[in-house]
Design an enzyme around this catalytic site. Structure first.
Site, PDB file in Angstrom:
ATOM      1  N   GLU A  14       7.758  21.043  -8.416  1.00 43.03           N
ATOM      2  CA  GLU A  14       8.871  20.410  -8.839  1.00 43.03           C
ATOM      3  C   GLU A  14       8.576  19.404 -10.188  1.00 43.03           C
ATOM      4  OE1 GLU A  14       7.266  19.610  -6.284  1.00 43.03           O
ATOM      5  OE2 GLU A  14       7.007  17.367  -6.237  1.00 43.03           O
ATOM      6  N   HIS A  27       2.313  20.493  -7.196  1.00 41.91           N
ATOM      7  CA  HIS A  27       3.745  19.808  -7.346  1.00 41.91           C
ATOM      8  C   HIS A  27       4.775  20.991  -8.102  1.00 41.91           C
ATOM      9  CE1 HIS A  27       3.708  15.970  -5.285  1.00 41.91           C
ATOM     10  NE2 HIS A  27       2.279  16.071  -5.589  1.00 41.91           N
ATOM     11  N   CYS A  79       2.655  18.646  -0.931  1.00 44.91           N
ATOM     12  CA  CYS A  79       1.787  17.736  -1.013  1.00 44.91           C
ATOM     13  C   CYS A  79       1.959  16.699   0.296  1.00 44.91           C
ATOM     14  CB  CYS A  79       2.258  16.734  -2.495  1.00 44.91           C
ATOM     15  SG  CYS A  79       0.875  15.450  -2.694  1.00 44.91           S
TER      16      CYS A  79
END
Lengths: 225, 78
Positions: A199, A197, A89
């Protein structure tokens, strides 16, 4: 030997802790937290992550100020030595602004902030980051960005595609990105920038655990190296 | 020395912001607006002996992103 993974925090980063948790989840070792003003990186790093967020309030251009911060000179140098660098990002924006990856990330074509789960197609399953996926596999990862509209000139896009450097593509248009590009690799394959993302997709309770294979494969590759 | 740096998107690069402004102008009833491109004006106050080369370097290294933007340097009378 335990791996030394670092997460860089800039003023305005807000996914740095999630990134550190994801790295620890697969490596079993706490990630080293590095502040942007540090002129040097900790020694013998095995992996560097640039997290999402809004570094410097997105002033000037997203990632522009962060990419010129002291620690980024050290990150560029480490990337040149082959240390894997993952930018997610805002981290992806920092990587393009720093010149480690080609192109630029512009305001989403429809001007709106997009925060939802999207489908991705794995276009290159050969890199340290994507080796845990099958070629062409479709995975589900959330995006949350205002400026994820990937732009590069046609010659650059052709080169990225021809060299297998498009890592991920959106399965349907999300933000106006050229050729639906969601993530790209540098020519050596040790730098990955992506808007989605991983994560935030580490376990089923997150709605998807598809991001875990990215971290797991990178860490496993480093352990076995 | 006052210097204005005008940063604009390169021709052909889609400008979502300009398009939104265009749309809003039309919504206000303004007719005959063919196109809108939004850019950025950066005002610098620099030492009088700052060279053109140094100003150019500032633009290329930070003020403009050469992948998507052009810049124009204008020295402004004090």
């Amino acid at each position: 030997m335990s791996l030394r993974c670092a997460v860089i925090t800039f003023p305005g980063s807000n996914c740095d802790r999630d990134m550190a948790v994801a790295l620890e989840a697969v490596s079993g070792t706490p990630a080293i937290r590095v502040w942007h003003g540090d002129a040097t990186l900790p020694e013998r790093l095995d992996f560097i992550a640039l997290p999402g967020g809004f570094s410097y309030g997105d002033y000037l251009r997203c990632g522009a100020i962060a990419s010129r911060s002291p620690v980024m000179r050290a990150v560029i140098e480490a990337a040149g030595r082959g240390v894997p660098v993952l930018g997610v990002c805002n981290g992806f924006q920092v990587l393009t602004e720093s010149g480690l990856l080609p192109g630029a990330l512009m305001r989403n074509a429809a001007q709106n902030f997009i925060c939802r789960t999207v489908g991705l197609k794995v276009e290159n399953s050969q890199s340290i980051f994507t080796g845990g996926y099958a070629q062409g596999q479709e995975i589900v990862i959330p995006v949350a960005h205002h400026d994820g509209n990937y732009f590069a000139d046609d010659a650059t896009l052709d080169r990225l595609e021809g060299e297998g450097r498009v890592a991920f593509r959106y399965t349907s248009p999300v933000n106006g990105s050229q050729r639906d590009i969601a993530g790209i690799l540098n020519d050596a394959g040790n730098v990955l920038g992506m808007m989605p993302h991983p994560e935030r997709a580490m376990e089923d309770a997150h709605g998807s655990a598809d991001g875990r294979a990215l971290f797991a494969n990178a860490i496993e590759s480093l352990v076995n190296a | 020395m006052k210097v204005h740096v005008h940063v604009s998107l390169k021709p052909g690069v889609l400008d979502p912001q300009g398009r939104a402004i265009h749309h809003a102008l039309e919504g206000l009833g303004f007719i005959g607006v063919n196109d809108v491109r939004a850019g950025r004006l950066i005002e610098l106050d620099v030492a009088d002996d700052t060279s053109d080369a140094a100003l150019d370097d500032m633009c290329r290294k930070l003020l403009a992103n050469m992948v998507i933007e052009n810049y124009r340097i204008e020295k402004v009378a004090a």
